[in-house]
Structure formats: C-alpha cells, structure tokens
Design an enzyme around this catalytic site. Sequence first.
Site, PDB file in Angstrom:
ATOM      1  N   LYS A  66      -6.406 -16.839  24.833  1.00  0.00           N
ATOM      2  CA  LYS A  66      -6.577 -16.808  23.652  1.00  0.00           C
ATOM      3  C   LYS A  66      -7.747 -17.926  23.277  1.00  0.00           C
ATOM      4  O   LYS A  66      -7.487 -19.249  23.601  1.00  0.00           O
ATOM      5  CB  LYS A  66      -5.592 -16.817  22.573  1.00  0.00           C
ATOM      6  CG  LYS A  66      -6.132 -16.492  20.826  1.00  0.00           C
ATOM      7  CD  LYS A  66      -5.171 -16.322  20.064  1.00  0.00           C
ATOM      8  CE  LYS A  66      -5.664 -16.244  18.779  1.00  0.00           C
ATOM      9  NZ  LYS A  66      -4.400 -16.117  17.761  1.00  0.00           N
ATOM     10  N   SER A 141      -4.055 -12.300  14.926  1.00  0.00           N
ATOM     11  CA  SER A 141      -5.569 -12.624  15.170  1.00  0.00           C
ATOM     12  C   SER A 141      -5.744 -12.623  16.786  1.00  0.00           C
ATOM     13  O   SER A 141      -6.955 -12.811  17.624  1.00  0.00           O
ATOM     14  CB  SER A 141      -5.847 -13.946  14.809  1.00  0.00           C
ATOM     15  OG  SER A 141      -4.797 -14.875  15.333  1.00  0.00           O
ATOM     16  N   SER A 165       0.521 -13.272  14.714  1.00  0.00           N
ATOM     17  CA  SER A 165      -0.764 -13.001  15.457  1.00  0.00           C
ATOM     18  C   SER A 165      -0.573 -12.943  16.922  1.00  0.00           C
ATOM     19  O   SER A 165      -1.538 -12.336  17.670  1.00  0.00           O
ATOM     20  CB  SER A 165      -1.725 -14.382  15.304  1.00  0.00           C
ATOM     21  OG  SER A 165      -1.980 -14.451  14.029  1.00  0.00           O
TER      22      SER A 165
END
Length: 471
Positions: A66, A141, A165
């Site tokens: 990420k 996210s 997330s």
Amino acid sequence: MLAYEIRAKVARGEVSPREVAQVYLERVRTLDPSLGAFLTLNENLLEEAEGVDPGLPLAGLVVAVKDNIVTQGLRTTAGSRLLENFIPPYEATAVARLKAMGALVLGKTNLDEFGMGSSTEHSAFFPTRNPFDPGRVPGGSSGGSAAAVAADLAPVALGSDTGGSVRQPAALCGVYGLKPTYGRVSRYGLIAYASSLDQIGPMARSVRDLALLMDAMAGLDPLDATSLDLPPRFQRALAEPLPALRLGLVREGLWGNSPGVERALEEALAVWQGLGFSVREVSWPSLPLALNAYYILAPAEASSNLARYDGSLYGYRGEGEEGVQVVEATRARFGLEVKRRVLVGTFVLSSGYYEAYYGRAQAFRRRLKAEARALFAEVDLLLLPTTPHPAFPLGSRPDPLAMYREDLYTVGANLAGIPALSFPAGWEEGLPLGLQLLAPWGEDERLLRAALAFEEATDRAFLKAPLGEAL
C-alpha cells in the site's frame, strides 16, 4: 497459486525468483490498466530477483505494498498530490523485514488519500475498480491491495487499517485481511493518519499466506515505541490442534444487513458448530456508538499528523512570497475528504470544544475497551459482519456520512486495540461477502487458527480469482 505454494516451488528449484517476478510483472502490465490497483511498479524487480538467495524463507515471493508504507528508493505518494514525487530515503520496518527474508516489492498500490476513505475513490490519481465487477468499488482505503490480491496481480499485499481499511476491502474483494493487535506490527515507515489506531496488516487468498507474512513482520521494533514484544508464532500455531472454542455472535448494530450477509452469518455459525465450537449471542453495548467516537478521534489525530505538510520540509511546496501564503497554497492541494477530516479534527481539538468532543470520545473509548475485556472472559472469539452488504457501485456514496457508515462494524476493533480478521464467507449476486472474527488483545494467532478451520471445512468454496491465476 497461493504464496506458500510459490515459496515451496522456489525452495524445490522448480521455479526461480526471477521467473515468479516476471510472471507477476507481466500480469500487472496486462491487466491492471482496467483495474487501477497500482500507482507505481518496481522497475528494478527483475534485477532484484536475480540477487535473491533461493534458500531464504520468503525467496521469490512478490508483495504489493500500500502506497502509504514507505519503500526506500521507490515512490511513495499516500495517494496524495502533496507526495506525488516523494522518493523515501528509508524503508518501513515491515517492508525491510520481508525483504530481508527474500521477498520482493512488486509495486505500490492505490488508496484513498492518506488512508481516508472506504472506497478508494478518494485517491488523488484515479479510482480502483473491483475485479469481480469493474463498475463497483473495491473498498478502502486499502482498495488497491485488495484488488491486486483478488485478481492475483500479486499473491499477497500489505495494507493499513485505521478503522477497517484492511478488512473492509478484503471483504468486498473476497480475500483475507488481518488487522493485528495494535503494536504487533511496527508502524515505523507507515505515513500517519491516526497514530493510536493505525496498523499495518497483510492481505492474502489463504490463511497460511497471512501466517507467512505475519511471522516475518511481527515483533518488537526499537524504531517504534508502541511495538509489542510478542514473538510471532503464526505458522506454528496453525499446525497445532484446534480446541473447541467459545464463539460469540455480537448482535448490536446488526440491522440493515443485506440478505446475503445474514445468510453468510447463519451458514458460518453452522460450520463452526459442526467443528465443535459452542456458539451463542453476546452483547457489546457500546459498539453501535463506536463509529461516532471514531469520527472524532481519528480526525483529531489526522489534524495533528497532517500539520507537517506545510511545504517547508518535503513534498509539494506551494507558491507564495510569505510563509502563510506558502502554507495555504501547499495545503490547498489536499483532496476534499482530507480537508473535511482535518477541519473536523481541528474543531474538536479547539478551545471550548475539546472536552465536549475529544475528551468524551476518549472516555467512551475506555468504556468500549472495558466491555471488550469483559466479553472475552465469556467467549474466546467474537463474530461480526465485516460490511453490511457487498461492494457498492462507483459514485453511489456522494454523501460523506453514508460513506462513513461503511465502517460501522470495523471501527470497534481499532478503538479497542484488538486483532480482527476478515475472511471470505459467501456470495450475493456474484459479489463476495466477508465476515470478521475478533480475538482478545495479543491473541492474533487464535484468529488464524479459527479461520483456517473454516477455510478447510468449506473447502475454499468462497475463494476464487476472477481474472484467473498467474501461476
């Protein structure tokens, strides 16, 4: 092919680390333009793969990371225009530990800007699409990481979980996502959103792959004062016999679930009862209000953490003759959702409102933690939906409050600091559904043992790669 299977093939000499890297690199270049899972690819991947010792524990394993987890020499943007050209001079501890064991960083995945969102539509660059239906969101996210793993653009990925997330996109993309106990994985190198809530967590298509990553990443880190000295024993725990555990179904807040989610809950309970678990409903009274407290505490911490983006040290610098003008021009580059949360956070911390909002939210957090501790004196695990429904269409949540409600079932674990694991558990109209297990503080291994029992009992019926497998 699953990560532990790839690792075994490399160890047997059936495939080289370079060959694995080549397959995934070509797959991303071919398939990702229609998904938008990656922001940056590691152009040195094949060269790095040549230098990997095949005898290392994770040799040949490529990992998607990420893009709010810093990678030395590889662009890290946090999904923001403010860091669009940021090349970190240092490495996150979690990434460094994986690389030390032979893993390779395939690239950096898309996310809601600074981790603030539940759909990956708030990336400053482009939205990510769900591999099961490109017209729908992958969640957020960590939507880029979830989409990459679901489509087998990478066998495993790293995400971060501040209020769900890792788990929410894992559920919407039909993969596993673990939010470890707070402090179990070092936060050094994770670009901060809300420091008391943030955790790096792995995403994968099997429980054994989660264990592989956690054994490599977890443990005390002198660079992170909040890290825990709990030696990881995840793969060893999976090899041990699973005792009959007490499972508690939390009923608070379980309204408005889609029919598929309700059906998945019933079927999962039946599976665990068949495995000898005792199952009963339990009460976590404060859980329905956890979302309210979260959206006071997380923006408050974000307001403080994001104050560093003022154009003076790193990242984008706005134009202006005076300091105030530079700061204003720099911070104007924040996306709308980031601005919204910074403003909320600044307000609840301001004089005259601190005790009314932030102070009361902190008191509520203490009560939520106490209730969780009391619950785990009665049961060994808690069961909840991860999301109340499958993936929703892109652009269908223009109201910020409607988007915030997507975190209804996930924020409680972050506020309590306990581990939570989302696992694939069903389907609704061709879209994957996820449920989550929660365990007492520090008992992350227990989550994986229970999830593996479910995975094996259902013969992986809920897992598939919608675009086929790379290997």
